[in-house]
Design an enzyme around this catalytic site. Sequence first.
Site, PDB file in Angstrom:
ATOM      1  N   CYS A   3       0.843  -1.185   0.000  1.00 26.15           N
ATOM      2  CA  CYS A   3       0.000   0.000   0.000  1.00 26.15           C
ATOM      3  C   CYS A   3       0.884   1.242   0.000  1.00 26.15           C
ATOM      4  O   CYS A   3       1.716   1.423   0.903  1.00 26.15           O
ATOM      5  CB  CYS A   3      -0.916   0.001   1.221  1.00 26.15           C
ATOM      6  SG  CYS A   3      -1.863   1.524   1.447  1.00 26.15           S
ATOM      7  N   CYS A  11      -1.053   6.623   6.130  1.00 23.34           N
ATOM      8  CA  CYS A  11      -2.141   5.893   6.796  1.00 23.34           C
ATOM      9  C   CYS A  11      -1.561   4.615   7.381  1.00 23.34           C
ATOM     10  O   CYS A  11      -0.932   3.838   6.673  1.00 23.34           O
ATOM     11  CB  CYS A  11      -3.259   5.562   5.805  1.00 23.34           C
ATOM     12  SG  CYS A  11      -4.580   4.537   6.513  1.00 23.34           S
ATOM     13  N   CYS A  14      -4.002  -0.103   8.744  1.00 26.38           N
ATOM     14  CA  CYS A  14      -3.767  -1.538   8.554  1.00 26.38           C
ATOM     15  C   CYS A  14      -2.404  -1.891   9.148  1.00 26.38           C
ATOM     16  O   CYS A  14      -1.375  -1.822   8.475  1.00 26.38           O
ATOM     17  CB  CYS A  14      -3.819  -1.895   7.075  1.00 26.38           C
ATOM     18  SG  CYS A  14      -5.422  -1.598   6.309  1.00 26.38           S
ATOM     19  N   CYS A  85      -7.453   3.760  -1.915  1.00 24.11           N
ATOM     20  CA  CYS A  85      -7.216   2.735  -0.886  1.00 24.11           C
ATOM     21  C   CYS A  85      -7.529   1.352  -1.447  1.00 24.11           C
ATOM     22  O   CYS A  85      -8.617   1.099  -1.976  1.00 24.11           O
ATOM     23  CB  CYS A  85      -8.084   3.015   0.336  1.00 24.11           C
ATOM     24  SG  CYS A  85      -8.011   1.712   1.601  1.00 24.11           S
ATOM     25  N   GLN A 209     -21.890  -6.738   8.336  1.00 23.05           N
ATOM     26  CA  GLN A 209     -20.473  -7.081   8.365  1.00 23.05           C
ATOM     27  C   GLN A 209     -19.707  -6.385   7.241  1.00 23.05           C
ATOM     28  O   GLN A 209     -20.213  -6.222   6.125  1.00 23.05           O
ATOM     29  CB  GLN A 209     -20.299  -8.593   8.245  1.00 23.05           C
ATOM     30  CG  GLN A 209     -20.936  -9.398   9.362  1.00 23.05           C
ATOM     31  CD  GLN A 209     -20.107  -9.392  10.634  1.00 23.05           C
ATOM     32  OE1 GLN A 209     -19.104  -8.713  10.731  1.00 23.05           O
ATOM     33  NE2 GLN A 209     -20.548 -10.156  11.623  1.00 23.05           N
ATOM     34  N   GLU A 259     -32.662  -7.161  18.763  1.00 26.96           N
ATOM     35  CA  GLU A 259     -31.667  -6.135  18.454  1.00 26.96           C
ATOM     36  C   GLU A 259     -32.152  -4.798  19.018  1.00 26.96           C
ATOM     37  O   GLU A 259     -33.352  -4.500  18.951  1.00 26.96           O
ATOM     38  CB  GLU A 259     -31.495  -6.035  16.930  1.00 26.96           C
ATOM     39  CG  GLU A 259     -30.702  -4.860  16.422  1.00 26.96           C
ATOM     40  CD  GLU A 259     -29.275  -4.847  16.942  1.00 26.96           C
ATOM     41  OE1 GLU A 259     -28.861  -3.799  17.463  1.00 26.96           O
ATOM     42  OE2 GLU A 259     -28.586  -5.881  16.821  1.00 26.96           O
ATOM     43  N   ASN A 301     -24.196 -12.629  18.762  1.00 27.05           N
ATOM     44  CA  ASN A 301     -23.232 -11.947  17.898  1.00 27.05           C
ATOM     45  C   ASN A 301     -23.039 -10.530  18.428  1.00 27.05           C
ATOM     46  O   ASN A 301     -23.454  -9.552  17.811  1.00 27.05           O
ATOM     47  CB  ASN A 301     -23.748 -11.929  16.452  1.00 27.05           C
ATOM     48  CG  ASN A 301     -22.749 -11.298  15.495  1.00 27.05           C
ATOM     49  OD1 ASN A 301     -21.550 -11.288  15.734  1.00 27.05           O
ATOM     50  ND2 ASN A 301     -23.255 -10.746  14.402  1.00 27.05           N
ATOM     51  N   CYS A 328     -16.143 -10.855  17.394  1.00 34.21           N
ATOM     52  CA  CYS A 328     -15.088 -10.094  16.719  1.00 34.21           C
ATOM     53  C   CYS A 328     -13.970  -9.736  17.682  1.00 34.21           C
ATOM     54  O   CYS A 328     -13.059  -8.983  17.331  1.00 34.21           O
ATOM     55  CB  CYS A 328     -15.670  -8.825  16.084  1.00 34.21           C
ATOM     56  SG  CYS A 328     -16.417  -7.690  17.267  1.00 34.21           S
TER      57      CYS A 328
END
Length: 370
Positions: A3, A11, A14, A85, A209, A259, A301, A328
């Site tokens: 990148c 940036c 990541c 990006c 997601q 939810e 979740n 996650c």
Amino acid sequence: MRCAYFDAELCRSCAWMGRPYGDQLAAKQAHAESLIEGGPQWLAPHASAESGYRNKAKMVVTGTAAEPTLGILDAAGHGVDLLECGLYDDSLQAAFPVLAAFVAHANLTPYDLATRTGELKNLLVTQSPDGELMVRFVLRSQEPVTRIRKHLPALLDALPVLRVASVNLLPDHRAVLEGDREIPLTEQETLLMRVNGIDLHLRPQSFFQTNTEVAAALYRQATAWIDDLSPASVWDLYCGVGGFALHVAAPGRDVVGIETSVEAVASARLSSDGLAGIRFEAADATAFAQAHQAPELVIVNPPRRGIGAQLAGYLEASSTTHVVYSSCNAESLARDLAAMPSLRPVRAQLLDMFPQTTHYEVLTLLARVQ
């Protein structure tokens, strides 16, 4: 993946950029296995495309109305242009210059953090598997809405894949992406996300997601485990737009999705229209559970913080025989598992939802110890 933004230190979002992907996947698997005790049977990790995997762009808008910058803020609060990006595929990238040109055409002044002036704070762009787009203009006030409406036909002509557009109002000076109020700009208010042959309707304030292909694999694996168990009753807690619930719905099976987001529940209800044995309610997951008799199987979740002590305690003391936990954050998952010792992890799979970063999703099947 390489990148140019990362190499130039523009940036660093990541953190694992440039690290061989096989090494990334192995490190994530080792991390997950070190946290999840009980010796579950691990399936092979589900890898992702290394680039072009994100279906959502969260662009901070800086610069001027004539020359806007779409991207992120650096440590000094200056805008960094991320139009190229590599986390976005070519078709999503192609929308960015069109949107930047619209900002200039509609004379939308970017918000300035230092002076707290200007209007346009963020552009939130979501792409469906069919390549259609939802665009949300996050504004400080309603002042530019009339101009946006006036020039919207030109944007629709320039960006024919645009299906849903809205304004989100964020009047406060806060480090968040969006506010509570949404103003629809187009007649169509939901973006159709076709996943595994199931139509999910995504409203502007609904969560989905980030990685569509890996999300599809996540739903398939959970459905396979649940269909093997063939429970008559299922809860999908923290159900979002109903992805898990809609995948596991089956004749003779009672499925309830819970939810807190009213918008997400509206999306889920639209997706489930005409299906028997499935319903969705807007409620707190823990409060709902504590007020009802547990089903045979519970899907959870939760956000990164996990389900917490109260819900974990409820599930531990309940009669439910199986839990499918999609997480996650393996660290909060480990804390929750420790609070449910009677529900032992028997199967698990890592799904790499976020290549080039330390983050991942892990799916775990828990069975009650007899």
